[in-house]
Design an enzyme around this catalytic site. Structure first.
Site, PDB file in Angstrom:
ATOM      1  CG  HIS A 195     -22.137 -36.452   1.674  1.00 27.42           C
ATOM      2  ND1 HIS A 195     -21.049 -37.347   1.747  1.00 27.42           N
ATOM      3  CD2 HIS A 195     -21.628 -35.515   0.870  1.00 27.42           C
ATOM      4  CE1 HIS A 195     -19.971 -36.751   0.872  1.00 27.42           C
ATOM      5  NE2 HIS A 195     -20.558 -35.570   0.398  1.00 27.42           N
ATOM      6  CD  GLU A 439     -20.047 -18.666 -11.340  1.00 29.84           C
ATOM      7  OE1 GLU A 439     -20.878 -19.292 -10.269  1.00 29.84           O
ATOM      8  OE2 GLU A 439     -19.465 -19.174 -12.065  1.00 29.84           O
ATOM      9  CG  ASP A 463     -19.831 -19.580  -6.892  1.00 29.55           C
ATOM     10  OD1 ASP A 463     -19.534 -19.730  -5.822  1.00 29.55           O
ATOM     11  OD2 ASP A 463     -19.933 -20.262  -7.724  1.00 29.55           O
ATOM     12  CB  CYS A 510     -28.321 -22.081 -13.745  1.00 33.45           C
ATOM     13  SG  CYS A 510     -26.496 -21.350 -13.624  1.00 33.45           S
TER      14      CYS A 510
HETATM   15  C1  PEP Z   1     -24.045 -20.892  -8.870  1.00 29.48           C
HETATM   16  O1  PEP Z   1     -22.898 -20.505  -8.477  1.00 29.48           O
HETATM   17  O2  PEP Z   1     -24.879 -20.515  -8.844  1.00 29.48           O
HETATM   18  C2  PEP Z   1     -23.872 -21.997  -9.995  1.00 29.48           C
HETATM   19  C3  PEP Z   1     -25.177 -22.517 -10.598  1.00 29.48           C
HETATM   20  O3  PEP Z   1     -22.863 -22.643  -9.928  1.00 29.48           O
HETATM   21  P1  PEP Z   1     -22.195 -23.743  -8.976  1.00 29.48           P
HETATM   22  O4  PEP Z   1     -23.314 -24.001  -7.973  1.00 29.48           O
HETATM   23  O5  PEP Z   1     -21.731 -24.950  -9.692  1.00 29.48           O
HETATM   24  O6  PEP Z   1     -20.891 -22.943  -8.431  1.00 29.48           O
HETATM   25 MG    MG Z   2     -20.930 -20.899  -9.444  1.00 30.26          MG
END
Ligand code: PEP
Ligand code: MG
Length: 581
Positions: A195, A439, A463, A510
Site C-alpha cells: 500500500h 491476458e 496477467d 490496458c
Molecule cells: C491486466 O491483467 O493487465 C489487467 C489490466 O487487469 P488486472 O490488472 O485488473 O488484472
Molecule cells: Mg488482469
C-alpha cells in the site's frame, strides 16, 4: 565517500534531503486482571478509544488533497471500516468481560488471532492485509496507553524537505507526511505492490521500499539522494553526484511543465499516425482525473472495486446508476466497462466469491469463469452495463477468457439479457461493442479466433506476463522473473496485434506495460495504436508518442524482439528509446 544502498523502486523521481527517522515505537502492552466491578468501566474506556481513533482517522481523511486519486482515500476508508467491524469492536469487549482483562490486552489477543488467520493465507497480497489489522490495533492501543500521537500527526515544520526513513508506514502516515511537505521516503519493509508503494506513486513522492535494515546504515541528519527509479539511496553524496541529481530534478520539472501543455492536444506521432490514448479507472471518482488529463475515454473500468469492502453485492439498479454516472461524466467519450474480475488476489463478500481457498487461485475460478458459474452475479451486471449504454458510448470487456466457448456463452447470455430488457421496456445500445481481455497465453495464441467473434481486443499485460512466465505477479520472491520484455511475452503481444489487424478489429493494451514510458516506443514499433494507462502517467505517455516516428520504430522494435538474452534486449530497447539505429 558516497555509499549506495539498494532497495525496491516504489515511486519514481529524485529526492535530495536529510534523513528524518520516524520511530513508530513498539507499544509495551501488559495484561492485568480487573476487579469484577471495574469491567464495565473498562469496556467504556475501550469504546471511547475506538471513537477517538475513528475521529482521528476521519480528520486524516479530510486532509487528503482534493486532487489526489480516489484509491488513497480508499486505503484510509479500509481502516475506518475496520474500526466499524465487529472483529475489532465487539470481540475485544467479549474478551474483556470473559477474561476480566484490560482493553489493551484484549486487543492484543484479538490482533494475534486475526493476524494468524491472515498469515495462513496462500495469497501474498492478502497476507499483507495483516499489516492493516496491526496498524488499526496499534492506533487504538496508543490511545488507550495515552501515548502521545505519533509526532507526524502534529504539524511539524521540521519535516518539510526531509527524507523520511521508517520501518514501515501506514497509509494514514503516508498521507500525513505528504501534508508536512516531505521530499521522499524510504521504508525497510514492503514491496512494489504494498500500500505504501502504491500511495507513493499516486502522490508522486519519490520512494524506495524494502530497504532491509536501512536504519543500521542511516542516521538522522544524513544527507541522501533517493533515486526512486533505480530503487537506490545514495548516502553522503559528493558534489559531483549531487549536481547530477539536481540536474535530473530540473529535467523532471521541465518535463512536467511540458506535459502540462499537452492537455487537450491530439495524440499523434511525428509522422502523423493518430493514437488512441485512454485511461484506466477503478472508482467512479477517478473520472475527474481522466477529464483533467483529457483522455480519449476510459479504456478499462475495473468494476470489481464496486463490489469490494461491503457485505451485500450491488444489485442491477445500483450498478446501472453508477455506470451511468461515469458514462455521463465522460460527456460522449467511450467508456470500456470490464465485467467483474474477481478471484485470485481480489476477493469479495468475505471470500464467498473468489477462490482464496483453492490450491491455485490465479488458475482457479476467477473473472469470467466465476461469472459464468454464478449467473445470479453476472446477469445483473450485464443488464446494468447494457442499460448504461443508452447514455453514451459504452464498450463491454470480458476478462480472462481462455477459449471461444466462453466467448460464445457470454454472447448468448448477453443476447438473453437484451431480449429481457426489450421485453421490460428498458433502452440500450443494441450495437454495444463487446471485447476480450487478452491476458491468458491461450487467448493471445488464438487471438485470430477471438477476433472473429468480437468487436475489439485489449491486452492485459499484468496477467499475460504472470501466466506466460508462470510467475506470480504479487509474489516478491519470484518478482525478478516478471519481465515485460521476455521474448515469449513480446511474441504474444505481437501476435495479438497482428490478429487484430488482419481481422480489422481494434487492439488496445490496458496492462501496466502500456503506462510505462520505457515501453511506449517499442509498442508503437510493434504496431500498437491504442493505449489505456493510469491517468497519472497519461501525459508522459502522450509526450513520448508525440515525439516518436512510428514508421521508423518498426525496424528497431524487431531487434528487441529478436534479441535472445536479457542484456541484449535491454540494450536494443535503450537504443530504440534514444533514437539510435
Ligand atoms: C491486466 O491483467 O493487465 C489487467 C489490466 O487487469 P488486472 O490488472 O485488473 O488484472
Ligand atoms: Mg488482469
Amino acid at each position: 565517500m558516497t555509499i549506495a544502498l539498494q532497495g525496491i523502486c516504489a515511486s519514481k523521481g529524485v529526492a535530495i534531503g536529510h534523513i528524518y527517522i520516524v520511530d513508530r515505537g513498539q507499544l509495551d502492552v501488559n495484561e492485568y486482571l480487573l476487579a469484577a466491578k471495574d469491567v464495565d468501566a473498562e469496556v467504556a474506556r475501550f469504546l471511547d478509544a475506538v471513537g477517538i481513533a475513528r475521529n482521528d482517522l476521519r480528520a486524516v481523511r479530510e486532509r487528503i488533497p482534493a486532487d489526489t486519486s480516489a484509491d488513497i482515500a480508499a486505503f484510509i476508508d479500509t481502516h475506518l471500516l475496520m474500526l466499524e467491524d465487529s472483529a475489532l469492536t465487539k470481540a475485544p469487549i467479549q474478551l474483556i468481560c470473559a477474561r476480566r482483562c484490560n482493553a489493551e490486552w484484549a486487543l492484543k489477543l484479538q490482533r494475534d488471532a486475526l493476524v494468524s488467520v491472515f498469515e495462513e493465507m496462500d495469497d501474498p497480497y492478502l497476507r499483507t492485509r495483516k499489516d492493516d489489522v496491526e496498524h488499526v490495533v496499534a492506533r487504538i492501543q496508543r490511545i488507550l496507553l495515552r501515548q502521545d500521537k505519533l509526532y507526524h500527526e502534529k504539524p511539524d515544520s521540521r519535516l518539510a524537505g526531509q527524507v523520511v526513513l521508517a520501518d514501515d508506514l501506514t497509509p494514514a502516515d503516508t498521507v500525513l507526511l505528504l501534508h508536512q511537505g516531505i521530499a521522499g521516503f524510504i521504508t525497510e519493509y514492503g514491496g512494489p505492490t504494498s500500500h505504501t508503494a502504491i500511495l507513493g506513486r499516486s502522490l508522486g513522492i519519490p520512494a524506495v521500499v524494502g530497504l532491509h535494515q536501512a536504519r543500521l546504515y542511516l542516521r538522522s541528519g544524513d544527507m541522501v539522494v533517493v533515486d526512486g527509479r533505480a530503487g537506490a539511496v545514495l548516502v553522503d553524496p559528493d558534489e559531483h553526484t549531487l549536481q547530477h541529481y539536481r540536474d535530473r530534478q530540473q529535467h523532471i520539472k521541465d518535463q512536467h511543465a511540458l506535459r502540462d501543455k499537452l492537455r487537450g492536444a491530439p495524440t499523434r506521432t511525428l509522422d502523423g499516425t493518430d493514437i488512441v490514448l485512454q485511461a484506466n479507472i477503478e472508482l467512479p471518482e477517478d473520472v475527474d482525473t481522466v477529464l483533467d488529463v483529457s483522455a480519449d475515454g476510459v479504456g478499462l473500468y475495473r468494476t470489481e472495486f464496486l463490489f469490494m469492502n461491503r457485505d451485500e453485492m450491488p444489485g442491477e439498479e445500483e450498478q446501472y446508476q453508477t455506470y451511468r454516472n461515469v458514462v455521463e461524466a465522460l460527456g460522449g467519450a467511450p467508456v470500456t466497462l470490464r465485467t467483474l474480475d474477481m478471484g485470485a488476489d481480489k476477493t469479495i463478500d468475505g471470500g464467498r466469491y473468489g477462490s482464496s481457498w483453492c490450491s491455485n487461485p490465479a488458475l482457479g475460478l476467477r473473472a469470467v469463469r466465476l461469472c459464468l458459474s454464478e449467473p445470479a452475479l453476472f446477469r445483473p451486471q450485464l443488464r446494468a452495463i447494457l442499460r448504461a449504454s443508452q447514455h453514451g458510448p459504452v464498450r463491454l470487456l470480458v476478462p480472462m477468457l481462455s477459449n471461444t466457448e466462453e466467448v460464445g456463452q457470454v454472447l448468448q447470455l448477453l443476447a438473453e439479457c437484451r431480449r429481457e430488457l426489450q421485453r421490460d421496456g428498458h433502452a440500450f445500445d443494441a450495437g454495444m461493442p463487446v471485447g476480450a481481455m487478452v491476458e491468458v497465453p491461450a487467448a493471445a495464441l488464438c487471438a485470430d479466433l477471438f477476433a472473429r467473434q468480437l468487436d475489439f481486443l485489449s491486452i492485459g499485460t499484468n496477467d499475460l506476463i504472470q501466466y506466460t512466465i508462470a510467475t506470480d505477479r504479487v509474489d516478491d520472491e519470484v518478482n525478478y522473473l516478471y519481465d515485460p520484455l521476455h521474448p515469449a511475452v513480446l511474441r504474444l503481444i505481437k501476435m495479438t496485434i497482428k490478429a487484430g489487424e488482419s481481422a480489422g478489429v481494434s487492439v488496445s493494451m490496458c496492462g501496466e506495460m502500456a503506462g510505462n514510458a520505457r515501453y511506449t516506443r517499442l509498442l508503437l514499433g510493434m504496431g500498437l495504436r491504442e493505449f489505456s494507462v493510469p491517468p497519472n502517467t497519461l501525459l508522459e505517455i502522450k509526450q513520448v508518442i508525440n515525439s516518436s516516428d512510428a514508421a521508423a520504430l518498426g525496424r528497431m522494435a524487431q531487434r528487441v524482439l529478436r534479441a535472445g538474452d536479457w542484456s541484449k534486449r535491454a540494450a536494443a530497447l535503450d537504443r530504440l528509446n534514444s533514437g539510435g539505429g
